[in-house]
Design an enzyme around this catalytic site. Structure first.
Site, PDB file in Angstrom:
ATOM      1  CE  LYS A  14      -0.893  -0.003   4.962  1.00 29.75           C
ATOM      2  NZ  LYS A  14      -0.037   1.090   5.427  1.00 29.75           N
ATOM      3  NE  ARG A  89      -1.924   0.776  11.321  1.00 28.52           N
ATOM      4  CZ  ARG A  89      -0.976   1.042  10.437  1.00 28.52           C
ATOM      5  NH1 ARG A  89      -0.999   2.142   9.730  1.00 28.52           N
ATOM      6  NH2 ARG A  89      -0.002   0.189  10.267  1.00 28.52           N
ATOM      7  NE  ARG A 128       8.466  -3.415   4.983  1.00 32.44           N
ATOM      8  CZ  ARG A 128       7.239  -2.946   5.191  1.00 32.44           C
ATOM      9  NH1 ARG A 128       6.596  -2.331   4.230  1.00 32.44           N
ATOM     10  NH2 ARG A 128       6.632  -3.118   6.336  1.00 32.44           N
ATOM     11  NE  ARG A 134       9.008  -0.715   8.383  1.00 30.52           N
ATOM     12  CZ  ARG A 134       7.798  -0.359   7.964  1.00 30.52           C
ATOM     13  NH1 ARG A 134       7.641   0.175   6.773  1.00 30.52           N
ATOM     14  NH2 ARG A 134       6.758  -0.552   8.730  1.00 30.52           N
ATOM     15  NE  ARG A 145       3.954  -3.392  11.487  1.00 35.46           N
ATOM     16  CZ  ARG A 145       4.638  -3.414  10.342  1.00 35.46           C
ATOM     17  NH1 ARG A 145       5.466  -4.394  10.084  1.00 35.46           N
ATOM     18  NH2 ARG A 145       4.471  -2.453   9.463  1.00 35.46           N
TER      19      ARG A 145
HETATM   20  P1  AMP Z   1       2.856   1.513   8.751  1.00 37.18           P
HETATM   21  O1  AMP Z   1       4.066   1.936   8.013  1.00 37.18           O
HETATM   22  O2  AMP Z   1       1.583   2.120   8.186  1.00 37.18           O
HETATM   23  O3  AMP Z   1       2.736   0.021   8.855  1.00 37.18           O
HETATM   24  O4  AMP Z   1       2.993   2.089  10.239  1.00 37.18           O
HETATM   25  C1  AMP Z   1       4.069   1.715  11.060  1.00 37.18           C
HETATM   26  C2  AMP Z   1       3.675   1.857  12.521  1.00 37.18           C
HETATM   27  O5  AMP Z   1       3.328   3.227  12.811  1.00 37.18           O
HETATM   28  C3  AMP Z   1       2.466   1.037  12.955  1.00 37.18           C
HETATM   29  O6  AMP Z   1       2.785  -0.302  13.262  1.00 37.18           O
HETATM   30  C4  AMP Z   1       2.016   1.833  14.178  1.00 37.18           C
HETATM   31  O7  AMP Z   1       2.844   1.591  15.290  1.00 37.18           O
HETATM   32  C5  AMP Z   1       2.243   3.272  13.749  1.00 37.18           C
HETATM   33  N1  AMP Z   1       1.068   3.819  13.055  1.00 37.18           N
HETATM   34  C6  AMP Z   1       0.965   4.170  11.740  1.00 37.18           C
HETATM   35  N2  AMP Z   1      -0.256   4.641  11.459  1.00 37.18           N
HETATM   36  C7  AMP Z   1      -0.973   4.578  12.607  1.00 37.18           C
HETATM   37  C8  AMP Z   1      -2.311   4.897  12.948  1.00 37.18           C
HETATM   38  N3  AMP Z   1      -3.187   5.372  12.033  1.00 37.18           N
HETATM   39  N4  AMP Z   1      -2.694   4.721  14.240  1.00 37.18           N
HETATM   40  C9  AMP Z   1      -1.836   4.254  15.160  1.00 37.18           C
HETATM   41  N5  AMP Z   1      -0.575   3.906  14.903  1.00 37.18           N
HETATM   42  C10 AMP Z   1      -0.121   4.061  13.633  1.00 37.18           C
END
Ligand code: AMP
Length: 197
Positions: A14, A89, A128, A134, A145
């Site tokens: 995404k 989310r 990744r 990461r 996650r």
């Molecule tokens: P992502 O790259 O979108 O997978 O985000 C990485 C991490 O950032 C997630 O595992 C959360 O810890 C935090 N995060 C990102 N977006 C949100 C959100 N909308 N609400 C809460 N935590 C978020």
């Protein structure tokens, strides 16, 4: 102008597709994950607040996340459109976003659901992890996650489905194929890409 949201499990691609679609439609891609990772890397106060949460694969609080997004959406480049990646989310964040957009007399035009089988997501995340290192791509954190996605994020699609704005896109294929599928679905909704500069 288009106001878009892209939703999919971690490893669905995404982030990559979000950037491509935002570019095609001439709008900024706003990824909360990127904002948080940037803040951690820069060692800001926000970064210090969220570092441990991100590393465990848990969600940052709704209040803090929604405040960060409101600030970002208030910047001039998001005035006429944006693509949100990773926010909202969960159902509470959907309500926060709703309230904010209503205040601007706006609403989301389309929600792109990237559909990728669980095994494929896990395989991509492991790749990744090997490539980018990461800190939230370890096996245990990945499982956490994905569980949070299924429990908290997938239900937001039901809300948007009742409004008829979800386009479910097959997320397996080459990057170009998937981008084309998304663009076709958005154009079929009447969303228009700006003429190439
Ligand atoms: P992502 O790259 O979108 O997978 O985000 C990485 C991490 O950032 C997630 O595992 C959360 O810890 C935090 N995060 C990102 N977006 C949100 C959100 N909308 N609400 C809460 N935590 C978020």
């Amino acid at each position: 102008m288009s106001r878009l949201l892209i939703v999919g499990p971690q490893g669905s691609g995404k982030g990559t597709q979000g950037v491509r679609i935002a570019q095609a439609f001439g709008i900024p891609a706003i990824s909360t994950g990127d904002v948080f990772r940037g803040a951690v890397a820069a060692g800001t106060e926000l970064g210090q607040q969220v570092q441990a949460i991100i590393e465990a694969g848990n969600l940052v609080s709704d209040e803090l996340t929604s405040a960060v997004v409101r600030d970002r959406l208030a910047q001039p480049d998001a005035e006429h459109g944006f693509l949100l990646d990773g926010y909202p989310r969960n159902v509470v964040q959907v309500m926060h976003l709703e309230e904010f957009l209503e205040g601007r007399d706006e609403q989301l035009d389309a929600v792109i659901e990237l559909d990728v089988p669980r095994d494929e997501s896990i395989a991509r995340l492991s790749l990744r992890a090997a490539e980018q290192g990461r800190s939230d791509d370890t096996e245990e954190v990945i499982a956490n996650r994905l569980a949070i996605y299924e429990r908290e994020t997938a239900p937001i699609l039901d809300i948007y489905r009742t409004r008829g704005i979800v386009d479910r896109i097959d997320g397996v294929g080459t990057l170009d194929e998937i981008t084309e599928r998304i663009i076709s679905a958005l154009e079929a909704r009447g969303l228009v890409r700006p003429a190439a500069a």
